[in-house]
Write an enzyme that holds these catalytic residues in place. Structure first.
Site, PDB file in Angstrom:
ATOM      1  CB  CYS A  72      -0.970   0.006   1.175  1.00 31.15           C
ATOM      2  SG  CYS A  72      -0.175   0.081   2.808  1.00 31.15           S
ATOM      3  CG  HIS A 112      -4.256   0.727   4.423  1.00 31.88           C
ATOM      4  ND1 HIS A 112      -3.829  -0.148   3.448  1.00 31.88           N
ATOM      5  CD2 HIS A 112      -5.180   1.529   3.833  1.00 31.88           C
ATOM      6  CE1 HIS A 112      -4.484   0.093   2.321  1.00 31.88           C
ATOM      7  NE2 HIS A 112      -5.300   1.111   2.532  1.00 31.88           N
ATOM      8  CG  ASP A 127      -6.748   1.978  -0.667  1.00 30.45           C
ATOM      9  OD1 ASP A 127      -5.693   1.584  -1.198  1.00 30.45           O
ATOM     10  OD2 ASP A 127      -7.047   1.754   0.518  1.00 30.45           O
TER      11      ASP A 127
END
Length: 268
Positions: A72, A112, A127
């Site tokens: 991520c 994250h 995202d």
């Protein structure tokens, strides 16, 4: 090493987005889908001991020159840099992922990373780095549900120990009910990707990190997704799932076929 001003062109080439025009807000759905189809979510560099300090130049070299994927903090940092190049009001946020197996939020902290974008007075989460859970569309903080080929997504407001907002999802073919993806705050935003190097170090070193024990790679396909580990290969195709146990030789073969070159047809 590419110059930073080549980022826009290199990113479009990597995700096979041939439109040379400035990116409108309506184009972001296409950008996010193509990113999910062409840049895998994966931890191979961690497992091979090749991880490096998180910088702009490293991200460009890793994903736009060497054509690797990332986790991520790699993927969404790259997406953030692309959005900045296209004059978006964007920043990065950190969140805590919900561990559904344990029934609680994970205990390795705010590891994250996602992108926060302000557009016409409204805030959205973008995202491109949530593995098989990517929304494939901007998700507004207003609470409105958005639907994509990967399911339904929304953001709920409500203060908890882990953040004032939580992204919730109902994945297509997988979830009957809403479930939590991660919680996050927006009061502390990041605009320098190197400030996220502590996230990288935590993900690599923490004993409870899910990404420092076995290889994991996943990527969207035209009609589903593929996920590869060192012991299994799972393919979702038009709502049907097939999972196979594999050995090390098969792992290397599938790694090369699915993740080391442009997307191809199914192997025979």
């Amino acid at each position: 090493m590419p110059a930073i001003n080549n980022l826009d062109k290199l990113f479009r080439k990597r995700i096979q987005y041939s439109n040379p025009d400035p990116v409108t807000f309506q184009d972001l759905d296409i950008i996010l889908e193509k990113m999910a189809n062409h840049i895998p979510f994966e931890n191979v560099c961690i497992m091979e001991g090749r991880s490096r300090i998180l910088t702009k130049d490293h991200l460009l070299n890793k994903m736009l020159i060497m054509n690797e994927g990332g986790l991520c903090y790699d993927l969404n940092s790259l997406l953030y840099l692309f959005l900045i190049e296209n004059q978006y009001d964007a920043s990065l946020i950190q969140g805590v992922v919900y561990d559904h197996a344990a029934g609680k939020f994970g205990n390795i902290g705010r590891t994250h990373v996602a992108v926060l974008v302000r557009h016409e007075g409204q805030l959205y989460i973008l995202d491109g780095g949530f593995g098989g859970n990517v929304p494939l569309k901007p998700v507004p903080l207003s609470g409105e549900t958005v639907s994509s080929s990967n399911g339904e997504f929304r953001i709920r407001e409500g203060k908890t120990h882990h953040g004032e907002y939580r992204l919730e999802m109902k994945l297509k073919y997988k979830d009957r009910d809403w479930r939590i993806g991660y919680a996050f705050d927006i009061d502390e935003t990041i605009r320098d990707v190197s400030c996220l190097d502590n996230v990288r170090l935590t993900v690599e070193k923490h004993p409870d990190s899910p990404f420092n024990k076995h290889p994991l790679l996943t990527m969207r396909t035209e009609d589903g997704s593929v996920t590869l580990t060192d012991t299994s290969f799972t393919q979702w195709k038009s709502g049907n799932v097939e999972k196979k146990e594999i050995d090390h030789e098969k792992y290397k073969e599938l790694l090369e076929y699915w993740f080391s070159q442009p997307f191809k047809k199914d192997p025979e």
